[in-house]
Design an enzyme around this catalytic site. Structure first.
Site, PDB file in Angstrom:
ATOM      1  N   CYS A 220      16.923   1.332 -27.439  1.00  0.00           N
ATOM      2  CA  CYS A 220      18.101   1.235 -28.314  1.00  0.00           C
ATOM      3  C   CYS A 220      17.777   1.481 -29.781  1.00  0.00           C
ATOM      4  O   CYS A 220      18.178   2.501 -30.348  1.00  0.00           O
ATOM      5  CB  CYS A 220      18.731  -0.148 -28.156  1.00  0.00           C
ATOM      6  SG  CYS A 220      19.431  -0.401 -26.530  1.00  0.00           S
TER       7      CYS A 220
HETATM    8  N1  LIG Z   1      17.907  -1.105 -21.972  1.00  0.00           N
HETATM    9  C1  LIG Z   1      18.658  -1.751 -22.846  1.00  0.00           C
HETATM   10  O1  LIG Z   1      18.265  -2.788 -23.346  1.00  0.00           O
HETATM   11  C2  LIG Z   1      20.052  -1.244 -23.226  1.00  0.00           C
HETATM   12  C3  LIG Z   1      20.932  -2.135 -23.868  1.00  0.00           C
HETATM   13  C4  LIG Z   1      22.205  -1.700 -24.197  1.00  0.00           C
HETATM   14  C5  LIG Z   1      22.563  -0.384 -23.955  1.00  0.00           C
HETATM   15  N2  LIG Z   1      21.681   0.481 -23.349  1.00  0.00           N
HETATM   16  C6  LIG Z   1      22.140   1.842 -23.085  1.00  0.00           C
HETATM   17  O2  LIG Z   1      22.505   1.950 -21.722  1.00  0.00           O
HETATM   18  C7  LIG Z   1      22.195   3.257 -21.209  1.00  0.00           C
HETATM   19  C8  LIG Z   1      21.287   3.140 -20.005  1.00  0.00           C
HETATM   20  O3  LIG Z   1      20.058   2.570 -20.430  1.00  0.00           O
HETATM   21  P1  LIG Z   1      19.052   1.890 -19.414  1.00  0.00           P
HETATM   22  O4  LIG Z   1      18.072   1.148 -20.263  1.00  0.00           O
HETATM   23  O5  LIG Z   1      19.763   1.155 -18.340  1.00  0.00           O
HETATM   24  O6  LIG Z   1      18.365   3.191 -18.785  1.00  0.00           O
HETATM   25  P2  LIG Z   1      17.436   3.230 -17.486  1.00  0.00           P
HETATM   26  O7  LIG Z   1      16.580   4.429 -17.659  1.00  0.00           O
HETATM   27  O8  LIG Z   1      16.806   1.895 -17.265  1.00  0.00           O
HETATM   28  O9  LIG Z   1      18.462   3.467 -16.298  1.00  0.00           O
HETATM   29  C9  LIG Z   1      19.180   4.626 -16.122  1.00  0.00           C
HETATM   30  C10 LIG Z   1      19.279   4.901 -14.637  1.00  0.00           C
HETATM   31  O10 LIG Z   1      20.161   5.996 -14.470  1.00  0.00           O
HETATM   32  C11 LIG Z   1      19.673   6.803 -13.419  1.00  0.00           C
HETATM   33  N3  LIG Z   1      20.293   8.099 -13.573  1.00  0.00           N
HETATM   34  C12 LIG Z   1      20.056   9.044 -14.502  1.00  0.00           C
HETATM   35  N4  LIG Z   1      20.893  10.087 -14.316  1.00  0.00           N
HETATM   36  C13 LIG Z   1      21.664   9.774 -13.265  1.00  0.00           C
HETATM   37  C14 LIG Z   1      22.707  10.432 -12.590  1.00  0.00           C
HETATM   38  N5  LIG Z   1      23.153  11.615 -13.002  1.00  0.00           N
HETATM   39  N6  LIG Z   1      23.255   9.824 -11.531  1.00  0.00           N
HETATM   40  C15 LIG Z   1      22.842   8.622 -11.107  1.00  0.00           C
HETATM   41  N7  LIG Z   1      21.857   7.955 -11.706  1.00  0.00           N
HETATM   42  C16 LIG Z   1      21.287   8.517 -12.763  1.00  0.00           C
HETATM   43  C17 LIG Z   1      18.170   6.759 -13.598  1.00  0.00           C
HETATM   44  O11 LIG Z   1      17.505   7.111 -12.398  1.00  0.00           O
HETATM   45  C18 LIG Z   1      17.961   5.294 -13.973  1.00  0.00           C
HETATM   46  O12 LIG Z   1      17.736   4.478 -12.857  1.00  0.00           O
HETATM   47  C19 LIG Z   1      21.599   4.012 -22.391  1.00  0.00           C
HETATM   48  O13 LIG Z   1      22.600   4.716 -23.046  1.00  0.00           O
HETATM   49  C20 LIG Z   1      21.103   2.910 -23.298  1.00  0.00           C
HETATM   50  O14 LIG Z   1      21.056   3.316 -24.650  1.00  0.00           O
HETATM   51  C21 LIG Z   1      20.448   0.070 -22.956  1.00  0.00           C
END
Ligand SMILES: NC(=O)c1ccc[n+]([C@@H]2O[C@H](COP(=O)([O-])OP(=O)(O)OC[C@H]3O[C@@H](n4cnc5c(N)ncnc54)[C@H](O)[C@@H]3O)[C@@H](O)[C@H]2O)c1
Length: 431
Positions: free
Chosen positions: A270
């Site tokens: 983030c």
């Molecule tokens: N990690 C955090 O602390 C956090 C907090 C708030 C917001 N976010 C936001 O949330 C979003 C996701 O982050 P995250 O940390 O969960 O990412 P992550 O990488 O942990 O998870 C994303 C998942 O999406 C899957 N994926 C990717 N493309 C895909 C598709 N086309 N179809 C199905 N699955 C697909 C990946 O395999 C993965 O398992 C980002 O925009 C991030 O900025 C993250």
């Protein structure tokens, strides 16, 4: 039945796309609230783990996951044509940066294209991924309407960013308020109702752009304040003051102040990335976000600053970093998590190795990491490892570390997190 009635009656089926740090806790929360949930992920191994009730995310307890799988409330799949089966779709795919630090929206775009193939009349689509203001309406909406359905009338569209604080003992999906902005009042109403099934407080706003801006602003706020305190740490070092003592003293002010702490840099998915989304979008308006750029500059310089301080400290002991044995404690980007994405420790290790140091690391949460084409494995934290290191660097302040023990066994510690600030020991140097 209309979606409104299905949500109220808990008969709505929820689709969660992307079962990562954001999507998996959300899927479990909806399932625990008695909704049937279909989780989608592109990675077969993640889908298999979920279906076996085995969690790979520190904030999701395997027992809770296994419980909802056993009850048949949660199922995971890679088959995105099953988007047709669900009533509401929450998209939680990554939003990284390109090498030149521009927004990389390909995951959001690709997924919107997939959803446009299967979206059904009456469905609600919510983007959860952090992004710049305008993504939901300018990028997603036209793609989704390629389905032939009209957004706001045939299907509903909103933005509601996840705000999880990984590793937090105090805040979780349920007690962290959620901000929701739909492209029209009905979209906002449906998304607000949906999230109020799992979150104590949902805050509806006038449009997706406000919700999108709120999320990036929250992360810019953190980035700027961390940069401010990192700068203060530089100044305090020059003035012979302890920045930690200053922060602790300032924190006694009951109003108008909140503590931020210096460190070896910023990490995670983030704070190092999201401000760039806003800075980039701002250029479209001929606007230069100076605070964002300055904060990024200061924060990204921190690993270099830490290495130069370590080098100076060793020099004053008649030792050189070249050939020195350095043990880095903690490679996760913050305490008590296993996430190494953008972790400053990785940069620190790379820079120390470039200076000729022989670097090993310990992290109870991270078995191995890849740094410049090399795999490093966590070493055991033993008396021998600590005693034989010329320098022990506290890079991540995991709460499970026994800092008194570490201080007793080490000949020299560089503490980037203030984890040892209550200890009196002349062998410790702090940021
Ligand atoms: N990690 C955090 O602390 C956090 C907090 C708030 C917001 N976010 C936001 O949330 C979003 C996701 O982050 P995250 O940390 O969960 O990412 P992550 O990488 O942990 O998870 C994303 C998942 O999406 C899957 N994926 C990717 N493309 C895909 C598709 N086309 N179809 C199905 N699955 C697909 C990946 O395999 C993965 O398992 C980002 O925009 C991030 O900025 C993250």
């Amino acid at each position: 039945m209309e979606l409104l009635g299905k949500i109220k009656g808990k008969t709505a089926k929820i689709g969660i796309i992307g079962l990562g740090y954001v999507g998996l806790p959300l899927a479990v929360a909806f399932a625990e609230a008695a909704f049937r949930v279909l989780g989608f992920d592109a990675q077969q191994n993640r889908v298999d783990w979920v279906n076996k009730g085995r969690s790979y995310i520190v904030d999701v307890d395997s027992k809770a996951l296994a419980g909802v799988i056993r009850k048949g409330l949660l199922e995971a799949t890679t088959d995105q044509s099953r988007i047709r089966e669900v009533d509401a779709i929450c998209i939680c795919v990554p939003t990284p940066l390109t090498k030149t630090k521009d927004p990389e929206l390909s995951y959001v775009i690709d997924e919107s294209e997939v959803v446009s193939r299967y979206v059904q009349k009456g469905q609600l689509v919510v983007l959860e991924s952090t992004t710049y203001p305008g993504t939901t309406r300018e990028v997603m909406l036209p793609i989704l309407e390629r389905s032939g359905l009209k957004a706001g009338r045939d299907f509903y569209l909103a933005f509601s960013a996840e705000r999880i604080d990984p590793g937090s003992k105090n805040y979780n999906v349920w007690n962290t308020p959620k901000v929701v902005g739909g492209i029209n009042p009905k979209s906002t109403k449906l998304a607000t109702l949906l999230y109020s099934q799992i979150v104590d407080r949902v805050v509806p706003v006038s449009c997706p752009e406000v919700a999108e801006m709120t999320k990036v602003f929250e992360n810019v706020f953190r980035s700027v304040n961390i940069a401010l305190v990192n700068e203060l740490a530089h100044l305090c070092e020059k003035m012979g003051l302890s920045v930690w003592e200053v922060i602790d003293a300032a924190s006694t002010k009951p109003f108008g102040y909140m503590p931020f702490y210096p460190g070896p840099g910023i990490g995670g998915h983030c704070i190092p990335l999201d401000p760039y989304y806003l800075a980039n979008k701002a250029r479209e308006y001929d606007f230069h976000t100076r605070f964002i750029e300055l904060a990024a500059d200061i924060n990204e310089h921190m690993p270099y600053y830490v290495v130069s301080r370590i080098s100076d400290a060793m020099n004053s002991k008649g030792k050189s970093l070249h050939g020195a044995k350095v043990l880095v404690l903690g490679v996760a980007y913050k305490r008590d998590v296993e996430d190494v994405r953008e972790s400053p420790s990785l940069k620190l290790i790379r820079l120390l190795r470039e200076k000729g140091a022989n670097v090993s690391y310990n992290d109870p949460y991270v078995v191995s990491v890849r740094i410049s084409e090399n795999n490093l494995r966590s070493v055991e934290l033993t008396d021998e490892q600590l005693a034989s290191a010329d320098c022990v660097v506290i890079a991540t302040d995991h709460t499970c570390y026994d800092y008194k023990y570490i201080a007793r066994k080490s000949s020299f510690i560089f503490d980037t997190r203030g984890a040892t600030r209550k200890l009196r020991n002349k062998n410790i140097i702090r940021l």
